[in-house]
Scaffold this motif. Structure first.
Motif, PDB file in Angstrom:
ATOM      1  N   MET A 174      70.836 112.754  78.803  1.00  0.00           N
ATOM      2  CA  MET A 174      69.993 111.822  78.068  1.00  0.00           C
ATOM      3  C   MET A 174      70.672 111.414  76.775  1.00  0.00           C
ATOM      4  O   MET A 174      70.742 110.245  76.443  1.00  0.00           O
ATOM      5  N   ASN A 175      71.205 112.331  75.992  1.00  0.00           N
ATOM      6  CA  ASN A 175      71.862 112.001  74.744  1.00  0.00           C
ATOM      7  C   ASN A 175      73.087 111.122  74.960  1.00  0.00           C
ATOM      8  O   ASN A 175      73.402 110.286  74.132  1.00  0.00           O
ATOM      9  N   ARG A 176      73.789 111.325  76.061  1.00  0.00           N
ATOM     10  CA  ARG A 176      74.981 110.540  76.355  1.00  0.00           C
ATOM     11  C   ARG A 176      74.623 109.062  76.504  1.00  0.00           C
ATOM     12  O   ARG A 176      75.333 108.189  76.014  1.00  0.00           O
ATOM     13  N   GLU A 177      73.519 108.762  77.168  1.00  0.00           N
ATOM     14  CA  GLU A 177      73.088 107.369  77.346  1.00  0.00           C
ATOM     15  C   GLU A 177      72.685 106.742  76.017  1.00  0.00           C
ATOM     16  O   GLU A 177      72.999 105.588  75.749  1.00  0.00           O
ATOM     17  N   GLN A 178      72.010 107.507  75.180  1.00  0.00           N
ATOM     18  CA  GLN A 178      71.601 106.984  73.871  1.00  0.00           C
ATOM     19  C   GLN A 178      72.824 106.717  73.002  1.00  0.00           C
ATOM     20  O   GLN A 178      72.902 105.694  72.320  1.00  0.00           O
ATOM     21  N   HIS A 179      73.787 107.624  73.047  1.00  0.00           N
ATOM     22  CA  HIS A 179      75.018 107.446  72.282  1.00  0.00           C
ATOM     23  C   HIS A 179      75.780 106.213  72.776  1.00  0.00           C
ATOM     24  O   HIS A 179      76.245 105.390  71.986  1.00  0.00           O
TER      25      HIS A 179
END
Length: 110
Positions: A1-6
């Motif tokens: 999830m954090n990878r997509e936001q980044h």
């Protein structure tokens, strides 16, 4: 999830006008008319299905999280620059050694 936001934060960093529009109205991420009129955004969402599903659930939260990743990186750079400036200021406060040269200009007494 954090990878997509980044990743989306980086995308917005290269599309500043779109970033401003979306900040004002995150629900545009779910608007088919808006995404089709912005082919880069449409292509990004199609290439990132996890991001697309997060946008579908809560575009506001996804956009805010993406922007936080982007601003965290900028803050670190600013801090580094400030530290360098403080060091050079300390060096400029050292008085020049020219006063000792003036005292030795008289010839020594014998």
């Amino acid at each position: 999830m954090n990878r997509e936001q980044h990743s989306f934060g980086q995308f917005l960093g290269t599309h500043s006008s779109m970033s401003v529009e979306l900040s004002k109205n995150p629900s545009l991420l779910k608007n088919r008319e808006y995404t089709s009129s912005h082919p880069e955004l449409d292509a990004y969402l199609k290439a990132h299905p996890d991001a697309q599903s997060q946008v579908a659930k809560d575009p506001d939260a996804f956009l805010k999280a993406s922007q936080q990743f982007n601003s965290t990186t900028k803050t670190g750079t600013t801090t580094s620059t400030t530290g360098t400036t403080g060091t050079s200021t300390t060096k400029t406060t050292t008085p020049p050694p020219s006063t000792s040269t003036t005292n030795t200009s008289k010839p020594p007494k014998q």
